[in-house]
Structure formats: structure tokens, C-alpha cells
Design a protein around this motif. Structure first.
Motif, PDB file in Angstrom:
ATOM      1  N   VAL A  71      44.917  30.130  50.487  1.00 42.61           N
ATOM      2  CA  VAL A  71      45.533  28.806  50.253  1.00 42.61           C
ATOM      3  C   VAL A  71      46.303  28.727  51.282  1.00 42.61           C
ATOM      4  N   ARG A 116      50.691  26.643  48.556  1.00 41.07           N
ATOM      5  CA  ARG A 116      50.561  27.908  47.857  1.00 41.07           C
ATOM      6  C   ARG A 116      51.551  27.906  46.603  1.00 41.07           C
ATOM      7  N   GLY A 150      48.953  27.032  41.898  1.00 37.75           N
ATOM      8  CA  GLY A 150      47.836  27.341  40.777  1.00 37.75           C
ATOM      9  C   GLY A 150      46.501  27.256  41.577  1.00 37.75           C
ATOM     10  N   GLY A 196      45.108  29.035  43.774  1.00 37.93           N
ATOM     11  CA  GLY A 196      44.330  30.455  44.019  1.00 37.93           C
ATOM     12  C   GLY A 196      43.901  30.931  42.726  1.00 37.93           C
ATOM     13  N   THR A 199      50.740  39.103  47.068  1.00 35.65           N
ATOM     14  CA  THR A 199      49.105  39.074  47.082  1.00 35.65           C
ATOM     15  C   THR A 199      48.807  39.953  45.884  1.00 35.65           C
TER      16      THR A 199
HETATM   17  C1  LIG Z   1      47.226  35.104  47.362  1.00 32.43           C
HETATM   18  C2  LIG Z   1      46.868  33.606  47.443  1.00 32.43           C
HETATM   19  C3  LIG Z   1      45.338  33.511  47.504  1.00 32.43           C
HETATM   20  C4  LIG Z   1      47.307  33.024  46.030  1.00 32.43           C
HETATM   21  O1  LIG Z   1      47.144  31.783  45.981  1.00 32.43           O
HETATM   22  P1  LIG Z   1      48.067  30.687  45.404  1.00 32.43           P
HETATM   23  O2  LIG Z   1      47.463  29.494  45.219  1.00 32.43           O
HETATM   24  O3  LIG Z   1      49.362  30.703  46.249  1.00 32.43           O
HETATM   25  O4  LIG Z   1      48.536  31.502  43.953  1.00 32.43           O
HETATM   26  P2  LIG Z   1      48.757  30.749  42.703  1.00 32.43           P
HETATM   27  O5  LIG Z   1      49.689  29.746  42.569  1.00 32.43           O
HETATM   28  O6  LIG Z   1      47.618  30.563  42.016  1.00 32.43           O
HETATM   29  O7  LIG Z   1      49.714  32.080  41.807  1.00 32.43           O
HETATM   30  C5  LIG Z   1      48.972  32.449  40.413  1.00 32.43           C
HETATM   31  C6  LIG Z   1      50.159  33.462  39.972  1.00 32.43           C
HETATM   32  O8  LIG Z   1      49.894  34.617  40.860  1.00 32.43           O
HETATM   33  C7  LIG Z   1      50.990  35.094  41.120  1.00 32.43           C
HETATM   34  N1  LIG Z   1      51.479  35.031  42.416  1.00 32.43           N
HETATM   35  C8  LIG Z   1      51.035  34.468  43.320  1.00 32.43           C
HETATM   36  N2  LIG Z   1      51.480  34.575  44.532  1.00 32.43           N
HETATM   37  C9  LIG Z   1      52.533  35.414  44.375  1.00 32.43           C
HETATM   38  C10 LIG Z   1      53.449  36.136  45.010  1.00 32.43           C
HETATM   39  N3  LIG Z   1      53.713  35.703  46.477  1.00 32.43           N
HETATM   40  N4  LIG Z   1      54.345  36.900  44.703  1.00 32.43           N
HETATM   41  C11 LIG Z   1      54.239  37.243  43.410  1.00 32.43           C
HETATM   42  N5  LIG Z   1      53.520  36.585  42.679  1.00 32.43           N
HETATM   43  C12 LIG Z   1      52.400  35.810  42.952  1.00 32.43           C
HETATM   44  C13 LIG Z   1      52.025  34.626  40.199  1.00 32.43           C
HETATM   45  O9  LIG Z   1      52.219  35.071  38.626  1.00 32.43           O
HETATM   46  C14 LIG Z   1      51.534  33.000  40.174  1.00 32.43           C
HETATM   47  O10 LIG Z   1      52.075  32.257  39.085  1.00 32.43           O
HETATM   48  P3  LIG Z   1      53.588  31.432  39.136  1.00 32.43           P
HETATM   49  O11 LIG Z   1      53.412  30.689  40.393  1.00 32.43           O
HETATM   50  O12 LIG Z   1      53.206  30.555  37.728  1.00 32.43           O
HETATM   51  O13 LIG Z   1      54.327  32.349  38.878  1.00 32.43           O
HETATM   52  C15 LIG Z   1      47.791  32.634  48.295  1.00 32.43           C
HETATM   53  O14 LIG Z   1      49.028  32.964  48.222  1.00 32.43           O
HETATM   54  C16 LIG Z   1      47.492  33.210  49.968  1.00 32.43           C
HETATM   55  O15 LIG Z   1      46.665  32.501  50.620  1.00 32.43           O
HETATM   56  N6  LIG Z   1      48.111  34.185  50.484  1.00 32.43           N
HETATM   57  C17 LIG Z   1      48.019  34.717  51.954  1.00 32.43           C
HETATM   58  C18 LIG Z   1      46.836  35.281  52.016  1.00 32.43           C
HETATM   59  C19 LIG Z   1      46.029  36.272  51.283  1.00 32.43           C
HETATM   60  O16 LIG Z   1      46.971  37.155  50.843  1.00 32.43           O
HETATM   61  N7  LIG Z   1      44.826  36.173  50.657  1.00 32.43           N
HETATM   62  C20 LIG Z   1      44.305  37.051  50.032  1.00 32.43           C
HETATM   63  C21 LIG Z   1      44.101  38.443  50.858  1.00 32.43           C
HETATM   64  S1  LIG Z   1      42.987  39.706  49.864  1.00 32.43           S
END
Ligand SMILES: CC(C)(COP(=O)(O)OP(=O)(O)OC[C@H]1O[C@@H](n2cnc3c(N)ncnc32)[C@H](O)[C@@H]1OP(=O)(O)O)[C@@H](O)C(=O)NCCC(=O)NCCS
Length: 169
Positions: free
Chosen positions: A86, A91, A94, A96, A135
Motif C-alpha cells: 500500500v 497506509r 484499511g 491492505g 507487517t
Molecule cells: C503491510 C501493508 C500491506 C498493510 O496495508 P495497510 O493498508 O497499511 O493496512 P490496514 O490499514 O489495512 O491495516 C489493518 C490492520 O492491520 C494492523 N496493522 C497494519 N499495519 C500495521 C503496522 N505497521 N503495525 C501494527 N499493526 C499494523 C492493524 O491492526 C490495522 O488496523 P488499525 O489500523 O485499525 O489498527 C502496508 O502497510 C505495506 O505496504 N507495508 C509495507 C510493505 C509490506 O510490508 N508488504 C507486505 C510484504 S509481505
């Protein structure tokens, strides 16, 4: 469960649809916004190939890609999330979770196991506030549990963890 292909978008301005050939450059830009998580050049190349070759979903806001997930089938009953990101500016909205919901909803009833691999907690990230612990927390929140740390999958500096989710009744 989130909406897919025309169903109600959430959150707000974000919609989810199937990944298409025209989304590849947008996915590359998302990856470029995450220099820590996609710091390895070979990994970026593999991801760039995946968004051009594999099945996936893209999240869009105002028509622009803000997130994506790709996957591939393995054995008869297993599917693997191969790449997901994302945009750094989008990020924790919601998006992801929407993408993972879309992936899970896409799977046929024969698929009983969803798999994703990420950086293991066995690999320390000293001084990193926004690393793979977040993650892994995301994947756990989506229903995946760490299952094994296979030796030698990546390289000496980076230990992989395979996380799995059992599907179906
Ligand atoms: C990991 C990733 C895909 C998650 O997407 P996102 O849109 O940020 O996640 P969401 O907003 O849907 O998160 C849903 C829940 O997951 C958990 N969560 C997400 N990111 C988190 C973080 N960095 N630390 C702790 N909890 C986390 C939380 O419970 C979150 O709910 P909340 O925000 O209400 O607390 C995104 O942060 C990203 O691109 N990260 C970097 C690249 C990566 O790690 N890719 C996956 C490789 S396996």
C-alpha cells in the motif's frame, strides 16, 4: 468483507478491482514509495514481474493505484499471496485489509490454505520503528499465523517466515 468489482467501496474513496496490464507502472510507483520494505533490487524486479504476470487486485483512489496484491496457486488446495503493498501515504486506512479480503473472497472452495511469506521475527531490525513487525501484525490481524522459518530461503541477513491461514468450514 470488502467490495470487489463494483460493490460498495470502503474506505471512502477507495475501490478494489482486478489488477490489469495498465496498472503495472502504478504498482511500481507504490513499491518506490516504500524504500525500506522494498530495499532489495532483486525483490523489486520480482515484484515488478509479478504485477505484470500474476493474478491480483488493485486498490484505487480517484482512479489511481494506491495498493495491490498478487497471488499464485500452488497445489490443489493452496494459494500464496506473492506480493502486496500500500502506498506509503495511504497506509493504515484499511486498504491492505480490503485487498486481503478481496483475495480470500476470490478463492474457490477447493482452496483450503492461504500462504504468505514475510520477514521473520528471527531477523532483528535494530532502530527500525516501521519495519516487518508491523507487517507481521497486519498478517496476523488478517488471520495468518506464523508456521515455519525455512532455512536458506532468502539470504544470510534475511530469514523468511511462512504464515498460513486455514480456510473453509
Ligand atoms: C503491510 C501493508 C500491506 C498493510 O496495508 P495497510 O493498508 O497499511 O493496512 P490496514 O490499514 O489495512 O491495516 C489493518 C490492520 O492491520 C494492523 N496493522 C497494519 N499495519 C500495521 C503496522 N505497521 N503495525 C501494527 N499493526 C499494523 C492493524 O491492526 C490495522 O488496523 P488499525 O489500523 O485499525 O489498527 C502496508 O502497510 C505495506 O505496504 N507495508 C509495507 C510493505 C509490506 O510490508 N508488504 C507486505 C510484504 S509481505
Amino acid at each position: 468483507m470488502c467490495g470487489v468489482d463494483g460493490a460498495a467501496p470502503a474506505p471512502g474513496d477507495v475501490a478494489i478491482r482486478a489488477l490489469g496490464p495498465g496498472d503495472a507502472a502504478g504498482c511500481d510507483a507504490i513499491v518506490a514509495s516504500l524504500p525500506y520494505h522494498f530495499g532489495d533490487g532483486h525483490g523489486r524486479e520480482l515484484c515488478a514481474a509479478a504485477v505484470r504476470e500474476q493474478d491480483g487486485f488493485v486498490a484505487t483512489a480517484a482512479g489511481m493505484p494506491v495498493g495491490f496484491v498478487t497471488w499464485r496457486p500452488w497445489y490443489r488446495a493452496a494459494a500464496e499471496i506473492t506480493w502486496m503493498a500500500v502506498h506509503a501515504a495511504e497506509r493504515r486506512r484499511g486498504i491492505g485489509r480490503m485487498l486481503v479480503d478481496a483475495f480470500l473472497a476470490e478463492l474457490g472452495p477447493e482452496i483450503r490454505i492461504a500462504v504468505v511469506t514475510t520477514l521473520s521475527e528471527a531477523t532483528p531490525e535494530p532502530g527500525v520503528d516501521d519495519g516487518y513487525a508491523g507487517t507481521r501484525a497486519f498478517w496476523r490481524g488478517c488471520g495468518f499465523e506464523p508456521a515455519l522459518d525455512p532455512a536458506g530461503w532468502w539470504n544470510a541477513e534475511n530469514q523468511a517466515v511462512v504464515m498460513v491461514q486455514a480456510l473453509g468450514p
